[in-house]
Scaffold this active site. Structure first.
Site, mmCIF file in Angstrom:
data_model
loop_
_atom_site.group_PDB
_atom_site.id
_atom_site.type_symbol
_atom_site.label_atom_id
_atom_site.label_comp_id
_atom_site.label_asym_id
_atom_site.label_seq_id
_atom_site.Cartn_x
_atom_site.Cartn_y
_atom_site.Cartn_z
ATOM 1 N N ARG A 17 3.299 8.340 10.091
ATOM 2 C CA ARG A 17 2.429 7.437 10.784
ATOM 3 C C ARG A 17 2.591 7.871 12.344
ATOM 4 O O ARG A 17 1.640 7.041 13.168
ATOM 5 C CB ARG A 17 3.168 5.968 10.800
ATOM 6 C CG ARG A 17 2.734 5.265 9.561
ATOM 7 C CD ARG A 17 3.436 3.857 9.301
ATOM 8 N NE ARG A 17 4.746 4.149 8.896
ATOM 9 C CZ ARG A 17 5.755 3.047 8.395
ATOM 10 N NH1 ARG A 17 5.189 1.769 8.807
ATOM 11 N NH2 ARG A 17 6.638 3.331 8.123
ATOM 12 N N LYS A 24 8.488 13.537 13.552
ATOM 13 C CA LYS A 24 8.876 12.448 14.351
ATOM 14 C C LYS A 24 9.951 12.432 15.335
ATOM 15 O O LYS A 24 10.165 11.984 16.458
ATOM 16 C CB LYS A 24 8.908 11.045 13.401
ATOM 17 C CG LYS A 24 9.314 9.906 13.922
ATOM 18 C CD LYS A 24 9.207 8.858 13.008
ATOM 19 C CE LYS A 24 10.256 8.712 12.040
ATOM 20 N NZ LYS A 24 10.257 7.380 11.372
ATOM 21 N N GLN A 77 17.830 19.080 3.070
ATOM 22 C CA GLN A 77 17.665 18.302 1.765
ATOM 23 C C GLN A 77 16.771 19.167 0.795
ATOM 24 O O GLN A 77 15.758 19.429 1.408
ATOM 25 C CB GLN A 77 17.032 17.019 2.262
ATOM 26 C CG GLN A 77 16.746 15.976 1.113
ATOM 27 C CD GLN A 77 16.097 14.588 1.643
ATOM 28 O OE1 GLN A 77 16.390 14.467 2.763
ATOM 29 N NE2 GLN A 77 16.006 13.722 0.764
ATOM 30 N N ASN A 177 18.141 -4.860 7.464
ATOM 31 C CA ASN A 177 18.824 -3.500 7.427
ATOM 32 C C ASN A 177 18.348 -2.386 8.684
ATOM 33 O O ASN A 177 17.184 -2.409 8.830
ATOM 34 C CB ASN A 177 18.758 -2.537 6.066
ATOM 35 C CG ASN A 177 19.344 -1.294 6.080
ATOM 36 O OD1 ASN A 177 20.253 -1.111 6.752
ATOM 37 N ND2 ASN A 177 18.739 -0.303 5.458
ATOM 38 N N ASN A 383 6.815 27.041 63.529
ATOM 39 C CA ASN A 383 5.337 26.125 63.226
ATOM 40 C C ASN A 383 4.220 27.019 62.559
ATOM 41 O O ASN A 383 4.199 27.925 63.043
ATOM 42 C CB ASN A 383 4.814 25.458 64.083
ATOM 43 C CG ASN A 383 3.767 24.306 63.981
ATOM 44 O OD1 ASN A 383 3.983 23.239 63.467
ATOM 45 N ND2 ASN A 383 2.648 24.981 64.164
#
Length: 461
Positions: A17, A24, A77, A177, A383
């Site tokens: 999304r 994300k 995973q 949750n 200067n």
């Protein structure tokens, strides 16, 4: 017993999304990624072991993890989806022998305002209650998108129902949750061993592990006092909303400590910024990274400071300053651009449309307008006339220029580096200085003026 034996941060998701090529968890809020913020809060608890589960753009996320904590364990995973599967993979790697004991904290990685205090309160409640598992909850006026906490008549948690699996009665529940849990390690191992994908999403839900845990012991719930601290980010609208809430709190904290912020709605201040008392921040200012602003300094309007140090009483107006030090009572801007590496002394000036890079400017020296000073050192109380350019690049190398103290540089000068100009030198307007100039000298370029009369054809007059 230690408050946290192990902590698991779930950072495997893509975050579709967000509609982004960036995972994300690597999107930023106030200069830090969502993942970095969660890792910082969890790391403050000093767990014996911190594991981060990655999957989508795994190498990129893993690199970000290592940038935050070189000791963190990276868990990959597999292709089986779901938060429950992520925890299975993590426990399989960090507790392969089943000898882990004590509390295991599990949290999502997309809650940028999750703070150490909330986590400590959760862990204290878990320890005092004697529960086998405790879920962190929040009560929201609009719980859309969140899993609902389902309790029995005694108020004990019996399960969590994801929104897509909830019936009408369950959808009416406003306690949700937060995706933050504490399990005793033994209870967690047993609970995740019985997970399956029998749900609308076809995923292994970690929430089902709580229902599994009720078979072996009590499951408690601790409600966060600040719902914003546990609000997750699913899209850029939510990210912007949380960023605004966070910035409002940062501005309020500084105002209560004696800083004037004229318009907090248009002023953005990141976490690592330090502001002195009686500093004034005007509208449209962005203070980023490890910027420090001294007492009585005035910043803005419309000014960006990035890793900048602004000393006491300095004024910086409508300018951009990065990785540079501005001395006390200096006056910068408007429309000044300081690239990294500048060191300006006290009571210096870098005025309108001045650009500097790796310039060291002595106390009281002024570069008033329309000039570029790069790879140069200028002494005290000199200067520099308008339109002056330090030509530091010969097409191959960046060369340095040194200009002494008490020097008066005429308008429209060019210093062709490398060149050294002594103290108390005066240069004429329009000079091109290609060679070293001794102290107390005057240097000018001889530019003959030629006039051609009647130059324009009569028909163009």
């Amino acid at each position: 017993m230690k408050a946290v034996s192990a902590a698991i941060i779930l950072a495997a998701g893509e975050g579709t999304r967000m509609r982004s090529e960036t995972p994300k968890v690597l999107h930023q809020l106030a200069g830090k990624s969502l993942l970095q913020r969660v890792m910082s809060s969890v790391g403050a608890l000093s767990p014996d072991l911190l594991a981060v589960v990655v999957r989508y753009q795994a190498e990129r996320v893993a690199a970000a993890v290592r940038d935050c904590d070189t000791q963190a364990v990276i868990v990959n995973q597999d292709d089986i989806p779901g938060t429950g599967r992520a925890v299975q993979c993590a426990m399989g790697q960090i507790d392969a022998d089943g000898e882990l004991t004590g509390p295991v904290l599990i949290t999502a990685s997309d809650m940028p305002l999750l703070d150490e205090s909330t986590l400590r309160d959760l862990l204290a409640y878990h320890a005092e209650s004697g529960n086998g598992a405790t879920v962190l909850t929040a009560t929201l006026s609009d719980p859309t998108g969140y899993g609902r906490i389902i309790r029995d008549q005694n108020g004990d948690v019996i399960r969590i129902v994801e929104q897509k699996d909830a019936n009408g009665t369950e959808l009416a529940v406003h306690e949700v949750n937060t995706s933050v849990y504490v399990f005793e390690a033994e209870v967690l191992n047993r609970a995740i061993s019985g997970l399956n994908d029998d749900n609308a999403q076809g995923e292994f839900y970690l929430t089902d592990a709580l229902e599994q845990a009720t078979a072996t012991g009590s499951v408690g719930a601790f409600q966060a006092t600040d719902p914003l601290s546990v609000e997750g980010v699913n899209d850029r609208v939510q990210l912007a909303s949380l960023a605004k809430h966070h910035n409002t709190r940062v501005c309020e904290r500084w105002m209560r400590q004696g800083v004037t912020i004229l318009d907090p709605d248009s002023t953005w201040i990141e976490d690592d910024v330090v502001l002195g008392s009686d500093a004034t921040i005007l509208p449209g200012s962005f203070l980023q990274r490890k910027t420090t602003v001294g007492k009585n300094a005035v910043i803005g309007p419309y000014t960006t400071l990035i890793d900048a140090t602004i000393d006491e009483g300095a004024v910086v107006e409508r300018s951009r300053i990065q990785e540079s030090h501005v001395g006390a009572r200096a006056n910068i801007g408007p429309w000044t651009y300081m690239r990294p590496g500048n060191e300006l002394g006290e009571e210096t000036k870098a005025g309108a449309f001045v650009e500097m890079k790796k310039a060291h400017i002595g106390n009281g020296t002024k570069v008033p307008h329309l000039s570029y000073v790069g790879d140069a050192q200028i002494g005290e109380h000199s200067n520099v006339g308008g339109g002056t350019i330090v030509a530091n690049y010969d097409g191959v190398h960046k060369n340095r220029t040194s200009i002494g103290s008490g020097v008066h540089v005429g308008a429209d000068n060019v210093f062709v580096a490398p060149v050294v100009v002594g103290d108390n030198v005066t240069t004429g307007a329009g000079s091109v200085v290609r060679h070293n100039v001794p102290d107390d000298a005057m240097v000018y370029s001889e530019n003959s003026q030629h006039v051609v009369e009647d130059w324009k054809p009569r028909w163009e007059r």
